[in-house]
Design a protein around this motif. Structure first.
Motif, PDB file in Angstrom:
ATOM      1  N   PRO A   1       0.815  -1.228   0.000  1.00 21.13           N
ATOM      2  CA  PRO A   1       0.000   0.000   0.000  1.00 21.13           C
ATOM      3  C   PRO A   1       0.846   1.275   0.000  1.00 21.13           C
ATOM      4  CG  PRO A   1      -0.934  -1.597   1.522  1.00 21.13           C
ATOM      5  CD  PRO A   1       0.387  -2.155   1.065  1.00 21.13           C
ATOM      6  N   LYS A   2       1.976   1.270   0.700  1.00 20.03           N
ATOM      7  CA  LYS A   2       2.789   2.496   0.751  1.00 20.03           C
ATOM      8  C   LYS A   2       3.322   2.867  -0.629  1.00 20.03           C
ATOM      9  CE  LYS A   2       6.660   0.028   2.747  1.00 20.03           C
ATOM     10  NZ  LYS A   2       5.836  -1.105   3.059  1.00 20.03           N
ATOM     11  N   THR A   3       3.617   1.866  -1.477  1.00 20.82           N
ATOM     12  CA  THR A   3       4.102   2.212  -2.821  1.00 20.82           C
ATOM     13  C   THR A   3       2.989   2.849  -3.647  1.00 20.82           C
ATOM     14  OG1 THR A   3       3.668   0.013  -3.756  1.00 20.82           O
ATOM     15  CG2 THR A   3       5.846   0.378  -2.786  1.00 20.82           C
ATOM     16  N   MET A   4       1.766   2.385  -3.447  1.00 22.50           N
ATOM     17  CA  MET A   4       0.622   2.987  -4.140  1.00 22.50           C
ATOM     18  C   MET A   4       0.405   4.417  -3.638  1.00 22.50           C
ATOM     19  SD  MET A   4       0.133   0.393  -5.909  1.00 22.50           S
ATOM     20  CE  MET A   4       0.563  -1.318  -5.760  1.00 22.50           C
ATOM     21  N   GLU A   5       0.533   4.608  -2.316  1.00 27.80           N
ATOM     22  CA  GLU A   5       0.343   5.941  -1.738  1.00 27.80           C
ATOM     23  C   GLU A   5       1.411   6.907  -2.236  1.00 27.80           C
ATOM     24  OE1 GLU A   5      -1.704   4.010   2.235  1.00 27.80           O
ATOM     25  OE2 GLU A   5       0.271   4.949   2.431  1.00 27.80           O
ATOM     26  N   ILE A   6       2.653   6.448  -2.306  1.00 28.45           N
ATOM     27  CA  ILE A   6       3.739   7.298  -2.813  1.00 28.45           C
ATOM     28  C   ILE A   6       3.509   7.614  -4.287  1.00 28.45           C
ATOM     29  CG2 ILE A   6       6.215   7.315  -3.381  1.00 28.45           C
ATOM     30  CD1 ILE A   6       6.631   5.788  -0.681  1.00 28.45           C
ATOM     31  N   GLY A   7       2.949   6.662  -5.035  1.00 25.31           N
ATOM     32  CA  GLY A   7       2.641   6.903  -6.446  1.00 25.31           C
ATOM     33  C   GLY A   7       1.620   8.016  -6.642  1.00 25.31           C
ATOM     34  N   ARG A   8       0.686   8.149  -5.690  1.00 26.70           N
ATOM     35  CA  ARG A   8      -0.345   9.197  -5.770  1.00 26.70           C
ATOM     36  C   ARG A   8       0.146  10.522  -5.209  1.00 26.70           C
ATOM     37  NH1 ARG A   8      -3.539   4.994  -4.053  1.00 26.70           N
ATOM     38  NH2 ARG A   8      -3.468   5.713  -1.905  1.00 26.70           N
ATOM     39  N   ASP A   9       0.939  10.462  -4.138  1.00 28.52           N
ATOM     40  CA  ASP A   9       1.381  11.678  -3.448  1.00 28.52           C
ATOM     41  C   ASP A   9       2.808  11.452  -2.983  1.00 28.52           C
ATOM     42  OD1 ASP A   9       1.873  13.850  -1.792  1.00 28.52           O
ATOM     43  OD2 ASP A   9      -0.005  13.679  -0.678  1.00 28.52           O
ATOM     44  N   HIS A  10       3.738  12.159  -3.580  1.00 32.31           N
ATOM     45  CA  HIS A  10       5.166  11.950  -3.308  1.00 32.31           C
ATOM     46  C   HIS A  10       5.638  12.563  -1.997  1.00 32.31           C
ATOM     47  CE1 HIS A  10       5.617  10.316  -7.301  1.00 32.31           C
ATOM     48  NE2 HIS A  10       5.033  11.398  -7.806  1.00 32.31           N
ATOM     49  N   GLU A  11       4.812  13.410  -1.380  1.00 32.06           N
ATOM     50  CA  GLU A  11       5.216  14.079  -0.137  1.00 32.06           C
ATOM     51  C   GLU A  11       5.122  13.094   1.030  1.00 32.06           C
ATOM     52  OE1 GLU A  11       6.462  17.226  -0.345  1.00 32.06           O
ATOM     53  OE2 GLU A  11       6.066  16.973  -2.481  1.00 32.06           O
ATOM     54  N   VAL A  12       6.217  12.960   1.786  1.00 34.14           N
ATOM     55  CA  VAL A  12       6.253  12.044   2.917  1.00 34.14           C
ATOM     56  C   VAL A  12       6.897  12.729   4.123  1.00 34.14           C
ATOM     57  CG1 VAL A  12       6.374   9.982   1.454  1.00 34.14           C
ATOM     58  CG2 VAL A  12       8.489  11.035   2.283  1.00 34.14           C
ATOM     59  N   LEU A  13       6.741  12.084   5.253  1.00 36.75           N
ATOM     60  CA  LEU A  13       7.399  12.517   6.482  1.00 36.75           C
ATOM     61  C   LEU A  13       8.133  11.315   7.042  1.00 36.75           C
ATOM     62  CD1 LEU A  13       7.544  14.818   8.775  1.00 36.75           C
ATOM     63  CD2 LEU A  13       5.938  13.313   9.947  1.00 36.75           C
TER      64      LEU A  13
END
Length: 168
Positions: A59-71
């Motif tokens: 799931p985290k790879t899908m989330e990063i694919g949609r929104d590149h901003e992370v903490l």
């Protein structure tokens, strides 16, 4: 108390603290717009980049694919060291880089090693960070507590700095 150090020194400190702590909580935004967090082992800190292994279908790879901003958030409470990093992430599969960063500790999740079929990398470009690095000794903490109680003065709390990285 915030100590005044140069931005270069603060960047070095952030890198060292992340390496020393070795684990972060990677925070992404899920498809409903909620924050999602999970622990990640740091594979490397190179310049302004932090590297992690992940499953390409997580799931985290899908989330990063949609929104590149992370903490990235990491803490060593017993050592009184804390770091928060805002960054921009991307997921990639690069067999040469996977081999370079491979650690036997990752075999638990990727039994076929750096050639595991679902193995991917998360590369986080650090944009900005803040850290807190305080004296970790219980004796120093006790001394600070007594000083605050008796003298009404706050103790020296160590280093705290905010810093921007080149991409931030």
């Amino acid at each position: 108390m915030t100590q005044h150090i140069s931005d270069d020194e603060a960047r070095i400190k952030v890198r060292e603290l992340i390496k020393d702590i070795g684990f972060v909580m990677l925070v992404t935004t899920d498809q409903e717009g909620s924050l999602s967090s999970r622990p990640m082992a740091v594979m490397a800190v190179e310049g302004d980049k932090v590297w992690f292994f992940t499953d390409a279908n997580s799931p985290k790879t899908m989330e990063i694919g949609r929104d590149h901003e992370v903490l990235l958030a990491c803490a060593n409470p017993s050592g009184q060291a804390f770091v928060s990093v805002s960054g921009r992430a991307r997921v990639l599969q690069d067999e040469a880089k996977q081999k370079e960063l491979w650690s036997e500790g990752a075999r638990l999740w990727f039994p076929k090693g750096h050639k595991s079929e679902n193995l991917a990398l998360i590369e986080v470009d650090m944009l900005g960070a803040e850290y807190w690095d305080s004296p970790g000794s219980k004796v120093l903490f006790a001394y600070g507590y007594v000083k605050a109680l008796v003298a009404g003065k706050t103790p020296e709390t160590g280093e705290n700095a905010k810093v921007r990285f080149k991409g931030g």
